[in-house]
Scaffold this motif. Structure first.
Motif, PDB file in Angstrom:
ATOM      1  N   TYR A   1     103.502  66.182  54.953  1.00  0.00           N
ATOM      2  CA  TYR A   1     102.657  64.985  54.194  1.00  0.00           C
ATOM      3  C   TYR A   1     103.733  64.049  53.707  1.00  0.00           C
ATOM      4  O   TYR A   1     104.732  64.364  53.102  1.00  0.00           O
ATOM      5  CB  TYR A   1     102.164  65.762  52.847  1.00  0.00           C
ATOM      6  CG  TYR A   1     101.335  64.950  51.891  1.00  0.00           C
ATOM      7  CD1 TYR A   1     100.095  64.184  52.208  1.00  0.00           C
ATOM      8  CD2 TYR A   1     102.046  64.175  50.912  1.00  0.00           C
ATOM      9  CE1 TYR A   1      99.505  63.459  51.515  1.00  0.00           C
ATOM     10  CE2 TYR A   1     101.350  63.287  50.223  1.00  0.00           C
ATOM     11  CZ  TYR A   1     100.172  62.951  50.296  1.00  0.00           C
ATOM     12  OH  TYR A   1      99.455  62.078  49.618  1.00  0.00           O
ATOM     13  N   ARG A   2     103.358  62.781  53.973  1.00  0.00           N
ATOM     14  CA  ARG A   2     104.295  61.598  53.344  1.00  0.00           C
ATOM     15  C   ARG A   2     103.345  60.770  52.686  1.00  0.00           C
ATOM     16  O   ARG A   2     102.425  60.360  53.006  1.00  0.00           O
ATOM     17  CB  ARG A   2     104.887  60.814  54.771  1.00  0.00           C
ATOM     18  CG  ARG A   2     105.449  61.847  55.612  1.00  0.00           C
ATOM     19  CD  ARG A   2     106.100  60.715  56.821  1.00  0.00           C
ATOM     20  NE  ARG A   2     106.753  61.765  57.863  1.00  0.00           N
ATOM     21  CZ  ARG A   2     107.951  62.086  57.784  1.00  0.00           C
ATOM     22  NH1 ARG A   2     108.662  62.145  56.550  1.00  0.00           N
ATOM     23  NH2 ARG A   2     108.667  63.131  58.689  1.00  0.00           N
ATOM     24  N   GLN A   3     104.036  60.303  51.366  1.00  0.00           N
ATOM     25  CA  GLN A   3     103.501  59.169  50.528  1.00  0.00           C
ATOM     26  C   GLN A   3     103.442  58.021  51.210  1.00  0.00           C
ATOM     27  O   GLN A   3     104.623  57.831  52.228  1.00  0.00           O
ATOM     28  CB  GLN A   3     104.257  59.291  49.184  1.00  0.00           C
ATOM     29  CG  GLN A   3     104.073  60.625  48.459  1.00  0.00           C
ATOM     30  CD  GLN A   3     104.440  60.441  46.968  1.00  0.00           C
ATOM     31  OE1 GLN A   3     105.859  60.724  47.024  1.00  0.00           O
ATOM     32  NE2 GLN A   3     103.719  60.590  46.106  1.00  0.00           N
ATOM     33  N   GLY A   4     102.735  57.124  51.040  1.00  0.00           N
ATOM     34  CA  GLY A   4     102.887  55.742  51.385  1.00  0.00           C
ATOM     35  C   GLY A   4     104.102  55.001  50.851  1.00  0.00           C
ATOM     36  O   GLY A   4     104.512  55.377  50.013  1.00  0.00           O
ATOM     37  N   ARG A   5     104.479  54.139  51.572  1.00  0.00           N
ATOM     38  CA  ARG A   5     105.492  53.189  51.291  1.00  0.00           C
ATOM     39  C   ARG A   5     105.266  52.698  49.706  1.00  0.00           C
ATOM     40  O   ARG A   5     104.392  52.244  49.545  1.00  0.00           O
ATOM     41  CB  ARG A   5     105.864  52.217  52.223  1.00  0.00           C
ATOM     42  CG  ARG A   5     104.787  51.090  52.597  1.00  0.00           C
ATOM     43  CD  ARG A   5     105.363  50.392  53.806  1.00  0.00           C
ATOM     44  NE  ARG A   5     104.285  49.534  54.323  1.00  0.00           N
ATOM     45  CZ  ARG A   5     104.506  48.537  55.012  1.00  0.00           C
ATOM     46  NH1 ARG A   5     105.620  48.468  55.625  1.00  0.00           N
ATOM     47  NH2 ARG A   5     103.323  47.987  55.551  1.00  0.00           N
ATOM     48  N   PRO A   6     106.493  52.592  49.054  1.00  0.00           N
ATOM     49  CA  PRO A   6     106.235  51.942  47.596  1.00  0.00           C
ATOM     50  C   PRO A   6     105.954  50.626  47.593  1.00  0.00           C
ATOM     51  O   PRO A   6     106.260  49.589  48.694  1.00  0.00           O
ATOM     52  CB  PRO A   6     107.822  52.081  46.991  1.00  0.00           C
ATOM     53  CG  PRO A   6     108.499  52.085  48.419  1.00  0.00           C
ATOM     54  CD  PRO A   6     107.688  52.994  49.332  1.00  0.00           C
ATOM     55  N   ALA A   7     105.182  50.058  46.633  1.00  0.00           N
ATOM     56  CA  ALA A   7     104.791  48.726  46.598  1.00  0.00           C
ATOM     57  C   ALA A   7     105.857  47.722  46.043  1.00  0.00           C
ATOM     58  O   ALA A   7     106.848  48.337  45.493  1.00  0.00           O
ATOM     59  CB  ALA A   7     103.580  48.489  45.469  1.00  0.00           C
ATOM     60  N   PRO A   8     105.749  46.434  46.386  1.00  0.00           N
ATOM     61  CA  PRO A   8     106.884  45.447  45.910  1.00  0.00           C
ATOM     62  C   PRO A   8     106.815  45.323  44.520  1.00  0.00           C
ATOM     63  O   PRO A   8     105.805  45.961  43.727  1.00  0.00           O
ATOM     64  CB  PRO A   8     106.257  44.233  46.573  1.00  0.00           C
ATOM     65  CG  PRO A   8     105.270  44.719  47.719  1.00  0.00           C
ATOM     66  CD  PRO A   8     104.956  45.931  47.515  1.00  0.00           C
ATOM     67  N   ALA A   9     107.730  45.021  43.942  1.00  0.00           N
ATOM     68  CA  ALA A   9     108.000  45.086  42.488  1.00  0.00           C
ATOM     69  C   ALA A   9     106.817  44.220  41.921  1.00  0.00           C
ATOM     70  O   ALA A   9     106.296  44.602  40.623  1.00  0.00           O
ATOM     71  CB  ALA A   9     109.517  44.356  42.123  1.00  0.00           C
ATOM     72  N   ASP A  10     106.463  43.321  42.367  1.00  0.00           N
ATOM     73  CA  ASP A  10     105.320  42.614  41.886  1.00  0.00           C
ATOM     74  C   ASP A  10     103.778  42.604  42.711  1.00  0.00           C
ATOM     75  O   ASP A  10     103.213  41.945  42.657  1.00  0.00           O
ATOM     76  CB  ASP A  10     105.588  41.017  41.773  1.00  0.00           C
ATOM     77  CG  ASP A  10     106.042  40.413  43.387  1.00  0.00           C
ATOM     78  OD1 ASP A  10     106.158  41.402  44.212  1.00  0.00           O
ATOM     79  OD2 ASP A  10     105.880  39.534  43.685  1.00  0.00           O
ATOM     80  N   GLY A  11     104.063  43.856  43.211  1.00  0.00           N
ATOM     81  CA  GLY A  11     102.816  44.126  44.144  1.00  0.00           C
ATOM     82  C   GLY A  11     101.807  45.343  43.484  1.00  0.00           C
ATOM     83  O   GLY A  11     102.048  45.232  42.100  1.00  0.00           O
TER      84      GLY A  11
END
Length: 351
Positions: free
Chosen positions: A13-23
């Protein structure tokens, strides 16, 4: 190393990539609201005793939940999120040579949980409206079937199973076949025709209802879920589940969330999220997206072969969603600003 080949081939299981700081992180169906102060205080109060093991059975929480379901505490089991309980029930009932039947596409953890148990998945295609085909599910049951999973609202498509559909389905299921009703998002359902596990407790000797505090109650980071069902089935799951998987902090947070004032505020938040969901879906449908009826805290974009391209467009707009290659994209409901970005980005990409 001599590993089980089916496990070695199983993608973790892999989590989605992190959102940009302002995303906007809209990939994990998290509750966008911050924890209630009373819940934070309850969690903090447990810090002084972290040198001690928690109550292995989370009795205080089981008693509280039992009152709500008109059940006994022995008919409630608490685990490290509802997914941990799903794993325990599957392992208790199914092994090598057995089959577990469920709709597809549905919760992405199901195939892995079945493989780990040693059993075989039997995936029944969803209907054209992305909902469960319960007649086909019943038709898929054989002498090898040990578990059937029904997910309502279905993750990731957001569709519900109605009470009438579920009752007709249960009439076709053998009484000795374990049925798991996965209701992780049930608090977001406002359709009165939907199945509701609370009214089913005690009606069927083979039915277990699973729910969680991760979504509506905003406790995803503490991992606490629960199941309600017949004692013999729950005892079998207790024998397979990892002991002491629910911490004192998790139990305290769940109990604090069930206090009347706290729960009232939390359910007001649920209503706000459902309102945002409905407005988001309406705008996307108006733009041309065939988004199915949404009953969770997310919407489903059936993008098909365009899934990766649409997900990349969302990423470029600062939105992290959950793509399922070749099928579609699940987008969690966030704040109002996230809705605005989603509509502006997705409208020009409508099929």
């Amino acid at each position: 190393m001599r590993l089980r080949p089916e496990i070695a081939a199983l993608p973790p299981y892999r989590q989605g990539r992190p959102a940009p700081a302002d995303g906007h992180k809209l990939s994990s169906n998290e509750n966008p609201f911050e924890p209630l102060p009373s819940v934070v205080d309850a969690v903090a109060a447990t810090a002084a005793t972290i040198n001690r093991y928690p109550d292995a059975t989370a009795l205080s929480l089981r008693e509280k939940l039992a009152e709500r379901f008109g059940a006994s505490a022995d008919e409630v089991i608490v685990g490290g999120g509802s997914v941990a309980l799903l794993a325990a029930f599957i392992q208790a009932a199914a092994g090598p040579g057995d089959e577990v039947v469920y709709s597809w596409r549905s919760f992405e953890a199901y195939p892995g949980l079945v493989t780990v148990s040693g059993a075989t998945s039997v995936q029944v295609p969803n209907r054209d409206d992305h909902g469960h085909d319960l007649d086909a599910l019943a038709d898929a049951i054989t002498d090898r079937t040990r578990v059937v999973i029904v997910c309502s609202p279905n993750n990731p498509t957001g569709t519900i199973v109605t009470a009438a559909e579920f009752e007709a389905f249960m009439a076709r299921v053998p009484a000795d076949l374990l049925v798991l009703l996965d209701e992780a998002y049930v608090e977001f359902v406002f359709d009165e025709t939907s199945v509701d596990g609370r009214g089913l407790v005690g009606r069927y000797p083979n039915l277990v209802i699973l729910r969680t505090f991760s979504k509506a109650y905003g406790l995803a980071g503490l991992r606490v879920g629960y199941a309600v069902g017949p004692v013999p089935i729950l005892d079998a799951a207790r024998a397979t589940i990892i002991p002491l998987s629910v911490t004192a902090a998790s139990t305290a947070a769940a109990l604090a969330s069930l206090e009347p004032d706290a729960e009232e505020e939390l359910l007001e938040r649920v209503s706000a999220i459902a309102d945002r969901r409905d407005r988001l879906r309406a705008a996307l449908v108006e733009a041309g997206w065939p988004v199915p009826e949404a009953h969770g805290n997310f919407v489903w974009l059936p993008a098909g072969d365009r899934t990766d391209a649409v997900a990349e467009a969302l990423w470029n707009a600062g939105v992290v969603a959950r793509p399922f290659a070749g099928a579609g994209i699940r987008v969690s409901v966030g704040d109002e600003a996230a809705n605005d970005v989603l509509i502006a980005t997705l409208a020009p990409l409508a099929p």
